[in-house]
Design a protein around this motif. Sequence first.
Motif, PDB file in Angstrom:
ATOM      1  N   ALA A 102      15.806  18.072 -27.930  1.00  0.00           N
ATOM      2  CA  ALA A 102      16.424  16.974 -28.689  1.00  0.00           C
ATOM      3  C   ALA A 102      17.059  15.949 -27.744  1.00  0.00           C
ATOM      4  N   ALA A 103      17.715  16.409 -26.679  1.00  0.00           N
ATOM      5  CA  ALA A 103      18.332  15.474 -25.730  1.00  0.00           C
ATOM      6  C   ALA A 103      17.261  14.566 -25.144  1.00  0.00           C
ATOM      7  N   TYR A 104      16.159  15.164 -24.736  1.00  0.00           N
ATOM      8  CA  TYR A 104      15.053  14.366 -24.188  1.00  0.00           C
ATOM      9  C   TYR A 104      14.591  13.312 -25.207  1.00  0.00           C
ATOM     10  N   HIS A 105      14.341  13.763 -26.449  1.00  0.00           N
ATOM     11  CA  HIS A 105      13.825  12.814 -27.436  1.00  0.00           C
ATOM     12  C   HIS A 105      14.835  11.720 -27.762  1.00  0.00           C
ATOM     13  N   TYR A 106      16.127  12.071 -27.802  1.00  0.00           N
ATOM     14  CA  TYR A 106      17.127  11.035 -28.079  1.00  0.00           C
ATOM     15  C   TYR A 106      17.218  10.014 -26.955  1.00  0.00           C
ATOM     16  N   ILE A 107      16.958  10.432 -25.744  1.00  0.00           N
ATOM     17  CA  ILE A 107      16.922   9.460 -24.637  1.00  0.00           C
ATOM     18  C   ILE A 107      15.770   8.474 -24.878  1.00  0.00           C
ATOM     19  N   ARG A 108      14.613   9.016 -25.323  1.00  0.00           N
ATOM     20  CA  ARG A 108      13.479   8.130 -25.633  1.00  0.00           C
ATOM     21  C   ARG A 108      13.766   7.257 -26.851  1.00  0.00           C
ATOM     22  N   ILE A 109      14.389   7.842 -27.890  1.00  0.00           N
ATOM     23  CA  ILE A 109      14.700   7.097 -29.116  1.00  0.00           C
ATOM     24  C   ILE A 109      15.666   5.945 -28.801  1.00  0.00           C
ATOM     25  N   PHE A 110      16.648   6.245 -27.982  1.00  0.00           N
ATOM     26  CA  PHE A 110      17.658   5.270 -27.552  1.00  0.00           C
ATOM     27  C   PHE A 110      16.978   4.080 -26.876  1.00  0.00           C
ATOM     28  N   ASP A 111      16.063   4.405 -26.002  1.00  0.00           N
ATOM     29  CA  ASP A 111      15.308   3.396 -25.276  1.00  0.00           C
ATOM     30  C   ASP A 111      14.477   2.538 -26.229  1.00  0.00           C
ATOM     31  N   SER A 112      13.835   3.216 -27.183  1.00  0.00           N
ATOM     32  CA  SER A 112      12.983   2.545 -28.141  1.00  0.00           C
ATOM     33  C   SER A 112      13.809   1.595 -29.024  1.00  0.00           C
ATOM     34  N   TRP A 113      14.992   2.051 -29.399  1.00  0.00           N
ATOM     35  CA  TRP A 113      15.903   1.237 -30.218  1.00  0.00           C
ATOM     36  C   TRP A 113      16.303  -0.045 -29.476  1.00  0.00           C
ATOM     37  N   ASN A 114      16.665   0.111 -28.220  1.00  0.00           N
ATOM     38  CA  ASN A 114      17.054  -1.057 -27.428  1.00  0.00           C
ATOM     39  C   ASN A 114      15.904  -2.038 -27.267  1.00  0.00           C
ATOM     40  N   HIS A 115      14.714  -1.474 -27.136  1.00  0.00           N
ATOM     41  CA  HIS A 115      13.522  -2.275 -26.938  1.00  0.00           C
ATOM     42  C   HIS A 115      13.192  -3.092 -28.192  1.00  0.00           C
ATOM     43  N   ALA A 116      13.480  -2.484 -29.380  1.00  0.00           N
ATOM     44  CA  ALA A 116      13.090  -3.126 -30.638  1.00  0.00           C
ATOM     45  C   ALA A 116      14.064  -4.230 -31.060  1.00  0.00           C
ATOM     46  N   TYR A 117      15.227  -4.285 -30.419  1.00  0.00           N
ATOM     47  CA  TYR A 117      16.248  -5.254 -30.819  1.00  0.00           C
ATOM     48  C   TYR A 117      16.376  -6.365 -29.783  1.00  0.00           C
TER      49      TYR A 117
END
Length: 262
Positions: free
Chosen positions: A61-76
């Motif tokens: 989950a930690a790994y995926h949240y790091i990716r999700i976090f990145d994806s969120w920043n990228h989309a905004y």
Amino acid sequence: MGTESTMIALGSDGYMLVFNMFSFTIAAMLSAFVFFILRRSAVAPQYRMSLVVSSLVVGIAAYHYIRIFDSWNHAYDMATGMYNPALFNDAYRYVDWLLTVPLLLVELILVLNLGRDKSGPLLTNLSIAAVLMIALGYPGEVMSATAKTSMMSEYGMWGFLSTIPFAYILFVLWGKLGSAMESQPERVRVLFRNLRLLLIATWGFYPIVYCLPYFGMDIASSIVSIQTGYAIADVLAKAGYGVMIYAIAREKSAADGWREAA
Ligand SMILES: *C/C=C(C)/C=C/C=C(C)/C=C/C1=C(C)CCCC1(C)C
């Protein structure tokens, strides 16, 4: 990925709320990871595997949240306050669930200590149901925000189909935990009862989050609520749940007469 590229006026408050939530989630998962690894020797050897599995769950989950976090920043886009759903990758979350939900079931079944002949088939049935639940939810999740506002829609249909295996899992676990509780010492019984409540409350939270767009919310708020809601549910259902499994393993170790070496 989102299936449409219409920009949404999210605004910096919504963006920052989700940003902070993801940051907190990463911290919670990583610290839980360290905790489960360090506390392995605090339980009897037969319960150590459940702590190993707990650490796998929060590590994934930690790994995926790091990716999700990145994806969120990228989309905004900071400059315009616009959010592009096509750039946010929901697959990180669903792949995470695909891996961690069966592992959460393994954690529970290990600590139940049912014996090999009963554990195997139980785990197989529950894992198949878990995979179906997540695979049927995914096509709905990636639909555009505007397609999510009506229950009588394709979005509602995927949600409904996913709820069938979900109900099966909760029904089976409720029964198994109930019968496992009967043969336990009082202190362990209380912990099992709490674990059962945590499981129902946190897992039950996911379909509620999925339904949030029905409640007449505007699109920007429903995006922020879905992301925040899933993050809270994940912290409770993975890190919080792992701590409860640890408490049960410790109580059962003591009940078995095992003592931690000084
Ligand atoms: C750590 C992640 C966990 C425990 C994830 C659990 C996810 C669910 C229980 C999801 C359930 C869903 C439904 C029952 C219907 C709508 C679609 C889902 C996938 C959100």
